[in-house]
Scaffold this motif. Structure first.
Motif, PDB file in Angstrom:
ATOM      1  N   PRO A  84      33.153  32.792  49.950  1.00 29.18           N
ATOM      2  CA  PRO A  84      32.976  31.575  50.743  1.00 29.18           C
ATOM      3  C   PRO A  84      34.132  31.242  51.683  1.00 29.18           C
ATOM      4  N   VAL A  85      35.324  31.879  51.499  1.00 29.16           N
ATOM      5  CA  VAL A  85      36.464  31.433  52.316  1.00 29.16           C
ATOM      6  C   VAL A  85      37.116  32.577  53.106  1.00 29.16           C
ATOM      7  N   ALA A 119      45.118  35.410  50.799  1.00 26.70           N
ATOM      8  CA  ALA A 119      44.928  36.573  49.916  1.00 26.70           C
ATOM      9  C   ALA A 119      43.874  36.231  48.874  1.00 26.70           C
ATOM     10  N   ASP A 120      43.189  37.235  48.384  1.00 27.76           N
ATOM     11  CA  ASP A 120      42.163  36.999  47.349  1.00 27.76           C
ATOM     12  C   ASP A 120      42.874  36.839  46.006  1.00 27.76           C
ATOM     13  N   ILE A 121      42.924  35.599  45.534  1.00 22.77           N
ATOM     14  CA  ILE A 121      43.715  35.301  44.326  1.00 22.77           C
ATOM     15  C   ILE A 121      43.154  36.039  43.112  1.00 22.77           C
ATOM     16  N   ARG A 174      32.223  22.849  36.691  1.00 21.96           N
ATOM     17  CA  ARG A 174      30.941  23.436  36.243  1.00 21.96           C
ATOM     18  C   ARG A 174      30.699  23.029  34.782  1.00 21.96           C
ATOM     19  N   ARG A 198      38.665  24.494  39.140  1.00 18.88           N
ATOM     20  CA  ARG A 198      37.307  24.737  39.650  1.00 18.88           C
ATOM     21  C   ARG A 198      36.316  24.939  38.501  1.00 18.88           C
ATOM     22  N   PRO A 208      50.286  27.632  51.217  1.00 18.16           N
ATOM     23  CA  PRO A 208      50.328  27.015  49.886  1.00 18.16           C
ATOM     24  C   PRO A 208      50.718  27.972  48.759  1.00 18.16           C
ATOM     25  N   GLY A 210      47.911  33.849  53.275  1.00 17.58           N
ATOM     26  CA  GLY A 210      47.803  35.098  54.039  1.00 17.58           C
ATOM     27  C   GLY A 210      46.967  34.932  55.296  1.00 17.58           C
ATOM     28  N   ILE A 236      39.842  26.669  57.928  1.00 18.77           N
ATOM     29  CA  ILE A 236      41.154  26.769  57.290  1.00 18.77           C
ATOM     30  C   ILE A 236      41.876  28.055  57.685  1.00 18.77           C
ATOM     31  N   GLY A 266      40.985  31.909  53.905  1.00 16.27           N
ATOM     32  CA  GLY A 266      41.623  31.172  52.790  1.00 16.27           C
ATOM     33  C   GLY A 266      42.801  31.912  52.184  1.00 16.27           C
TER      34      GLY A 266
END
Ligand SMILES: CC(C)(COP(=O)(O)OP(=O)(O)OC[C@H]1O[C@@H](n2cnc3c(N)ncnc32)[C@H](O)[C@@H]1OP(=O)(O)O)[C@@H](O)C(=O)NCCC(=O)NCCSC(=O)/C=C/CCCCCCCCCCCCC(=O)O
Length: 719
Positions: free
Chosen positions: A20-21, A61-63, A279, A275, A122, A100, A96, A59
């Motif tokens: 999504p980002v 780097a892929d965390i 849920r 996050r 961040p 990275g 955004i 968004g």
């Protein structure tokens, strides 16, 4: 992934594609490498625009890849390849550009942002630093002081601020990609030397050494033991003092020390836990994605004490119409005045008009007749709350959700006072309610999934981190606080001082130790609860028996202080002494030390030396043990719920990941062994008795924290 298309004849448009980002996963990085290479080698392409699909640039780097065997092309050479390109590359920033993502944009020769875009580095909030050249390029572009601010806080800035600081070259309210393509056409073939940030000198601020010393001191103080903010300052110092290549080496060296650290793991765990708790699920199987919330346009708050005032202001600031009810005229006037100030200050901070007209004040509870939701925030007294719920049930229109802000009373009992118990839930805010991020949303045994969904959605709308939990005394947060504070009292009896206990907890990273916190919130608050529970009265007797209540060890220390009128800051005396009633700075109190000595003598206790480690083990491991009991009882669905509550509501240091994550880092075997050790020494303290779930997890080889939710689920399905 990334896609290359040719637009307007000669512009190569590279679109990042990873919903999504558009995080920079291995596939996206490979896609960028391939498309950049193709665009640069295509003679028809004269300039390049980089954008992200679905109106989101990137968004970062892929965390999710961190902590795994990271494959795919690394970011640093990828960004370098863009910067040294001989064709102009323009970043079209929509949505955004974070971490990275912004570093990628800093490698481009121009940056154009949409007016609604947010930008930032961040990484520090994830225990890292901007190690794809961000710590070296940003100070060269916007100067050292501004880069220090952005990188050490990790704050997101608006496009307007980015333009003012010089992070972007242009801001547009139109289609950013269209504007960027037009711009790319206009700069094709123009020289790029001055546009490569890495080749710019870093502006050296006057008094540089003093500046870095001052910032480092401030950062160390506010970091409370976190290492990433310090590494960020060191990296920026390298940018200011070393040539770019050497600065990049230092950036990598500092990143290497952070990348695999426990703190980075803890902070990244908290990112995903925050996050995960959205849920939610209920023991009945109802879930966040299958339960439809009711619309809430108008709400009422009953009782305008400190909590009610904060809640009403927070609701109004969210845009809801609020009926604020306070039956005592004097209190109503005082509340109105204070709330106007709160609204005004909040509006000033956010640059909007104060929401005065959103609140209607009333001395009459009948004013709730047409609201969609009520939050009761009267004094913490069951009889009073019962009466309010009976009245609300009779006065509100059918379908109105009735919420209580109790910090621990029985939600089921309050629900039983109404005609529609399925519409009753707890909404436990934390003081000050318009500031604190945490909201415990408590479902009772009869609460409907729709009621829970509505409260959770309202919390989200209010900008809160909302955590759904079951009903029990104290819910999650306050229930776990009980064994923690009990141990702190016992430690005083055994030889510690408030300063020693608080020092250990503050060194661990809490903003305030337990006794300092107790002085701030008032010793009388807990005293009142203990008295209702049949405790809370010092017997005046001496010896061991005087410290046994209801069949277990009990410390009356707090009660004795209250009997002496020592309520904390408000009376100028508590566990510490203050210059005057209402004073803020607590100093060790010789009276308290002599009092403790007398108390020990009276009860036949011999003071012994207690160190920080014992304070931490006894206070924190009993708190953690209660966390396991809460999981066992099904009050929290997983460790993430507990950890988020503690990090956002109780000052648990974020870089330690919450109590349950911390237990997993310490090692469950060790937590269990130390509880057993202390239990043997203090057999009359039930909270030291290790709980079954903890024993079970250890027996099954101490699985990692992300597996506990499944273990707990299995445990409950077997019952
Ligand atoms: C603002 C957001 C982007 C969006 O917010 P919102 O709209 O509210 O939506 P969310 O619910 O938050 O998110 C939606 C889903 O997207 C997932 N998400 C979001 N961001 C990421 C991400 N960056 N990676 C992966 N997944 C992401 C989120 O989890 C949601 O998923 P789900 O729906 O819950 O499943 C907001 O999400 C946000 O703020 N995101 C984080 C932004 C951020 O912090 N970015 C920075 C990331 S860190 C970074 O970029 C670092 C860059 C430098 C890397 C350099 C690497 C060099 C490595 C060198 C290592 C050398 C060490 C050697 C050691 C050795 O081995 O010796």
């Amino acid at each position: 992934m990334a896609q290359l298309t040719r637009v307007s004849g000669s512009v190569g448009l590279i679109t990042l594609q990873s919903p999504p980002v558009n995080a920079l996963s291995a596939a996206v990085r490979q896609g960028i490498v391939d498309t950049v290479q193709r665009a640069l080698s295509d003679p028809e392409v004269k300039s390049v625009v980089v954008c992200g699909q679905n109106g989101i640039f990137c968004g970062g780097a892929d965390i999710k890849e961190f902590g795994t065997n990271m494959s795919g092309p690394p970011l640093v050479p990828l960004i370098h390849a863009i910067e040294v390109a001989h064709k102009p590359v323009v970043a079209a920033i929509e949505g955004i550009a974070l971490g990275g993502g912004l570093e990628l944009a800093l490698g481009c020769h121009y940056r154009i942002a949409h007016s609604k875009a947010k930008l930032g580095l961040p990484e520090v909030t994830l225990g890292l630093l901007p190690a794809a050249g961000g710590s070296q390029r940003l100070p060269r572009l916007i100067g050292v002081p501004a880069a220090l601010d952005l990188i050490t806080t990790g704050r997101h800035i608006t496009a307007a601020e980015a333009l003012k600081l010089g992070v972007v070259d242009q801001v547009t309210a139109h289609s950013t990609v269209d504007v960027a393509v037009k711009f790319a056409l206009s700069v094709a073939g123009k020289p790029l030397d001055g546009r490569r940030i890495s080749s710019l000198p870093c502006p050296r601020p006057p008094n540089m050494d003093a500046l870095f010393e001052g910032v480092m001191k401030k950062v160390r103080q506010s970091a409370r033991g976190a290492i990433a903010p310090i590494a960020c300052v060191q990296a920026i110092r390298a940018a200011a003092t070393l040539p770019y290549d050497q600065g990049m080496e230092r950036e990598l060296e500092l990143m290497a020390s952070l990348f695999t650290s426990d703190q980075a793991r803890a902070l990244q765990y908290i990112f995903f836990a925050q996050r995960a708790v959205a849920r939610w699920s209920m023991p009945s199987g109802a879930r966040w994605d299958t339960s439809k919330p009711r619309p809430v346009h108008k709400a009422a708050v009953i009782g305008l004490g400190t909590m009610g005032r904060g809640i009403a202001v927070a609701l109004a600031q969210t845009g809801l119409s609020v009926v604020a009810v306070e039956t005592q005229e004097k209190q109503l006037m005082a509340a109105k005045q204070e709330m106007s100030g709160m609204l005004e200050r909040g509006a000033k901070r956010r640059g909007v008009a104060p929401a005065f007209d959103k609140i209607r004040y009333s001395p009459d509870i009948k004013a709730v007749a047409d609201v969609d939701l009520v939050i009761e925030a009267v004094f913490e007294d069951m009889a009073l709350k019962e009466k309010v719920f009976q009245q609300l049930s009779a006065l509100c229109k059918p379908g109105t959700l009735l919420c209580t802000n109790t910090s621990g009373l029985d939600v089921d009992h309050l629900a039983s006072q109404t005609r529609s118990p399925e519409l009753v839930v707890g909404m436990h805010f934390f003081a000050p309610a318009h500031v604190m991020k945490l909201l415990e949303v408590v479902y009772g045994s009869k609460s409907s999934p729709q009621a829970l969904a509505t409260a959770m959605q309202l919390g989200k709308k209010m900008g809160k981190v909302s955590v759904a939990v079951g009903n029990c005394r104290g819910f999650v947060g306050n229930r776990m606080l009980k064994p923690y504070s009990e141990q702190a009292f016992f430690l005083l009896e055994e030889g510690a001082t408030p300063e020693l206990v608080d020092g250990a907890l503050e060194d661990f990273g809490f903003p305030m130790g337990l006794f300092r916190m107790s002085d701030l919130s008032g010793l009388d608050v807990g005293w009142r609860v203990r008295k209702v529970d049949g405790l809370g009265k010092s017997s005046g007797a001496s010896g061991q028996q005087a410290r046994i209540r209801q069949g277990r060890r009990y410390s009356p220390l707090g009660d004795v202080l209250c009997e002496q009128g020592r309520f904390g800051q408000k009376t100028g005396r508590g566990w510490y002494q203050y210059d005057k009633p209402g004073g803020r700075v607590g100093r060790p109190d010789p009276w308290l030390h002599s009092f403790l000595e007398e108390y020990r003598a009276q009860h036949g206790l011999v003071a012994r030396r207690i160190d920080h480690q014992e304070v931490l083990e006894r206070c924190l491991y009993t708190l953690i043990n209660e966390g396991f009991r809460i999981l066992e009882d099904g009050i929290a669905a997983g460790p993430e719920e507990i950890d988020i509550i503690y990090v956002f509501g109780y000052g648990w240091p974020r870089h330690r990941g919450g109590p349950m994550f911390y237990a997993s880092m310490v090692g469950l075997e060790k937590v269990l062994a130390r509880l057993e050790f202390y239990q043997e020494a203090h057999p009359d303290v039930p909270y030291l008795q290790p709980c079954n779930l903890l024993k079970r997890l250890v027996a099954s080889g101490s699985p990692p924290v992300h597996k506990w939710r499944e273990v707990v689920k299995k445990l409950h399905s077997q019952l």
